[in-house]
Scaffold this active site. Structure first.
Site, PDB file in Angstrom:
ATOM      1  N   GLY B  72       0.826  -1.202   0.000  1.00 41.27           N
ATOM      2  CA  GLY B  72       0.000   0.000   0.000  1.00 41.27           C
ATOM      3  C   GLY B  72       0.862   1.255   0.000  1.00 41.27           C
ATOM      4  O   GLY B  72       0.541   2.259  -0.634  1.00 41.27           O
ATOM      5  N   THR B  73       1.968   1.177   0.707  1.00 39.59           N
ATOM      6  CA  THR B  73       2.876   2.320   0.786  1.00 39.59           C
ATOM      7  C   THR B  73       3.406   2.683  -0.593  1.00 39.59           C
ATOM      8  O   THR B  73       3.413   3.856  -0.986  1.00 39.59           O
ATOM      9  CB  THR B  73       4.048   1.980   1.738  1.00 39.59           C
ATOM     10  N   GLN B 178      -7.681   0.371   3.602  1.00 35.68           N
ATOM     11  CA  GLN B 178      -8.487  -0.171   4.703  1.00 35.68           C
ATOM     12  C   GLN B 178      -9.914  -0.543   4.296  1.00 35.68           C
ATOM     13  O   GLN B 178     -10.626  -1.167   5.085  1.00 35.68           O
ATOM     14  CB  GLN B 178      -8.531   0.813   5.875  1.00 35.68           C
ATOM     15  N   HIS B 200      -2.416  -7.574   2.332  1.00 35.33           N
ATOM     16  CA  HIS B 200      -2.327  -8.185   3.668  1.00 35.33           C
ATOM     17  C   HIS B 200      -3.401  -7.712   4.638  1.00 35.33           C
ATOM     18  O   HIS B 200      -3.468  -8.206   5.767  1.00 35.33           O
ATOM     19  CB  HIS B 200      -0.921  -8.026   4.265  1.00 35.33           C
ATOM     20  N   CYS B 324       4.813   5.514  21.220  1.00 36.59           N
ATOM     21  CA  CYS B 324       5.997   5.941  21.940  1.00 36.59           C
ATOM     22  C   CYS B 324       7.198   5.672  21.064  1.00 36.59           C
ATOM     23  O   CYS B 324       7.521   4.529  20.786  1.00 36.59           O
ATOM     24  CB  CYS B 324       6.124   5.170  23.242  1.00 36.59           C
TER      25      CYS B 324
HETATM   26  C1  LIG Z   1      -4.776   3.628   4.980  1.00 39.87           C
HETATM   27  C2  LIG Z   1      -3.494   2.917   4.740  1.00 39.87           C
HETATM   28  N1  LIG Z   1      -2.721   3.254   3.695  1.00 39.87           N
HETATM   29  C3  LIG Z   1      -1.558   2.627   3.447  1.00 39.87           C
HETATM   30  C4  LIG Z   1      -1.094   1.601   4.241  1.00 39.87           C
HETATM   31  C5  LIG Z   1       0.204   0.954   3.917  1.00 39.87           C
HETATM   32  O1  LIG Z   1       0.015  -0.311   3.369  1.00 39.87           O
HETATM   33  P1  LIG Z   1       1.176  -1.403   3.322  1.00 39.87           P
HETATM   34  O2  LIG Z   1       1.316  -1.915   4.715  1.00 39.87           O
HETATM   35  O3  LIG Z   1       0.672  -2.450   2.388  1.00 39.87           O
HETATM   36  O4  LIG Z   1       2.406  -0.724   2.834  1.00 39.87           O
HETATM   37  C6  LIG Z   1      -1.865   1.211   5.339  1.00 39.87           C
HETATM   38  C7  LIG Z   1      -1.388   0.139   6.232  1.00 39.87           C
HETATM   39  O5  LIG Z   1      -1.555   0.181   7.438  1.00 39.87           O
HETATM   40  C8  LIG Z   1      -3.086   1.883   5.595  1.00 39.87           C
HETATM   41  O6  LIG Z   1      -3.852   1.553   6.635  1.00 39.87           O
END
Ligand SMILES: Cc1ncc(COP(=O)(O)O)c(C=O)c1O
Lengths: 134, 385
Positions: B72-73, B178, B200, B324
């Site tokens: 997702g990143t 999400q 995932h 933290c």
């Molecule tokens: C809203 C949102 N965007 C992006 C990501 C990033 O996804 P990934 O863990 O597949 O890189 C997440 C993961 O927690 C997320 O909740």
């Protein structure tokens, strides 16, 4: 986060938790930029810590370190607590992760403050004693 | 402490057994490089294209509009930087509560001379479509608003924002990491040009995700190399991961609706139980426009991490709202943006339910939560102050 068994045990069953009425010394320390706050109360007899209690707001390690701190302080000469370092607290919980080092800082700082406070009050013991009972 | 209850599905989910089974042949039998012309390569490519077809069916778009990424990143980075760098300059509209993948990509672009408006949210965590409209300038090149926030679960009014942004001819990116596979995402109706979605979070493997890029959207690659993914994302694809992701999506297509209803019921049960047994607790996020399985609450005068640790010792996994890092605890930026007072925000805890969560799990957590919070409060100086 990996915590030692000793730390977990102190978190589960904190020793000497709660407030103390009419203590001989009280000390607090909070951590910069973080809400953690520890407060220690000392009862001093013949220059030694006869009873110690804590109240703490913070993460698990700070609560555990406070509990461990009371065991460390118990029975010790108050003057010794003036130089209590965080290393001793860290050791008492069998180590802290680097990101939780503040737990020992807060606890050591609060215990030192409580010791200072009790020694300041001792400067005029009879007065302190009396004022406590009003 | 033999009981284990996992309530952190927004962080990650266990891989569905059918997904594991679908992936296995792609490690040793069909291991070829999908770019290779020989049979080994073709087998890998075929598996990957079946998965792509499942994505495009699910989203009701064409296969050519799906790009596979490493997470997702990366999808967020590719969307935001890919669109921005294709223009070379201009203004971006986003919100204060985006995932760091979007926020930090935007901050990076600010360093490159772009301008960014970070819109505020209301007390429920909602971005106002009117605010978006007012923020748009003649030089706005991108609007990026997440579908649902991972921490509090509030679902943004993308259906109102998208069409308005489209009318102005500006690309609209939605981080649906999400929501994808949990609640319906109607790309056409929402007017979405780019959509990030990840594996995932929906019982697929980690390290694989997708980006939908609507045909005609002007963008450049962010990662350079070979001709993969129609030159939009260089690098040999994670074939087994993509195959697993495809199967995960196919399963979600069948299970999503019933699962959403079930999780909503469990979430209500959880919140009803907490609010009845724990004093000084508040629910964060919108009461109805929210992810079915996400519950975020604040316990006043309690530090989140002590609750997380206490529950962990009882076999229950939840996540802390305040983080933290290197000795400074900061309340969640999402809760701060929502105006949650700091003494509450420090005690925020998120429970995210999923496929495996049962009523008995919730009842067990309720049983251990209230004595735990009471005990932690008794230790606190605030309890007598
Ligand atoms: C809203 C949102 N965007 C992006 C990501 C990033 O996804 P990934 O863990 O597949 O890189 C997440 C993961 O927690 C997320 O909740």
């Amino acid at each position: 986060m990996n915590y030692s068994q000793i730390l977990i045990d102190h978190f589960r069953r904190p020793r000497n938790a709660g407030m103390m009425r009419h203590p001989d010394g009280v000390g607090e320390e909070s951590f910069d930029g973080c809400g953690d706050l520890a407060r220690f109360y000392l009862r001093v007899v013949d220059g030694r810590v006869a009873e110690v209690r804590f109240q703490t707001y913070g993460c698990g390690p700070t609560i555990a370190a406070s509990s461990a701190g009371t065991e460390l302080a118990s029975g010790r000469p108050v003057t010794e607590l003036l130089t209590l370092g965080e290393a001793e607290i860290t050791e008492a919980v069998d180590g802290l992760p680097a990101e939780r080092a503040h737990a020992a800082q807060v606890v050591a700082g609060a215990l030192r403050a409580a010791a200072r406070d009790s020694l300041t009050r001792r400067g005029s013991p009879s007065q302190a004693k009396e004022s406590e009972h009003v | 402490m033999s009981r284990r209850v996992y309530l952190d599905h927004n962080a990650s989910t266990p891989v569905h057994p059918d997904v594991v089974a679908a992936m296995l042949p792609y490690f040793q039998e069909r291991f070829g490089n999908p770019s290779s012309v020989h049979t080994f390569g073709r087998e890998a490519r075929d598996g990957m294209e079946v998965a792509r077809g499942r994505m495009s069916d699910f989203l009701r778009v064409s296969k050519e509009e799906i790009v596979f990424t490493s997470g997702g990143t990366e999808s967020d980075n590719l969307a935001v930087k890919g669109v921005a760098l294709a223009r070379g300059g201009g203004h971006i509209v986003t919100s204060q509560i985006e995932h760091h993948a979007v926020l930090r990509a935007c901050q990076f672009l600010e360093g490159q001379g772009f301008e960014v408006t970070y819109l505020p949210v209301d007390g429920d965590g909602l971005v106002s479509p009117d605010d978006v409209r007012r923020a748009i300038r003649p030089d706005t090149i991108l609007v990026t608003i997440m579908h649902a926030n991972s921490e509090v679960g509030t679902i943004q009014p993308v259906e109102a924002i998208g069409p308005m942004v489209r009318e102005r001819g500006i690309p609209f990116h939605v981080d649906a990491v999400q929501t994808f596979g949990k609640v319906p995402v109607d790309l056409a109706r929402f007017g979405i040009d780019l959509l990030s979605f990840s594996s995932h979070k929906i019982y697929g493997p980690k390290g694989v995700a997708g980006l939908y890029i609507r045909k005609g959207t002007k963008m450049v690659a962010v990662q350079h190399g070979g001709e993969h993914e129609r030159r939009r994302r260089a690098g040999t694809e994670n074939v087994a991961g993509i195959v697993g992701f495809g199967r995960a999506v196919e399963i979600r297509g069948r299970e999503m609706e019933a699962e959403a209803a079930r999780l909503t019921g469990l979430r209500h049960r959880f919140w009803a139980g907490v609010s009845a047994s724990v004093p000084e607790v508040r629910l964060n996020g919108h009461p109805t426009r929210r992810l079915p399985g996400t519950l975020n609450m604040c316990f006043r005068h309690v530090e989140s991490e002590s609750v997380v640790l206490g529950l962990d010792l009882k076999g229950v996994a939840v996540s802390a709202g305040s983080a933290c890092t290197s000795g400074s605890v900061e309340p969640s930026y999402v809760l701060v943006a929502m105006g949650v007072p700091v003494d509450w925000a420090m005690g925020s805890v998120r429970a995210s339910l999923g496929r495996g969560t049962t009523e008995a799990d919730i009842d067990y957590v309720l049983e251990v939560l209230s004595p735990l919070v009471r005990r932690i409060r008794e230790l606190s100086p605030a309890s007598v102050a």
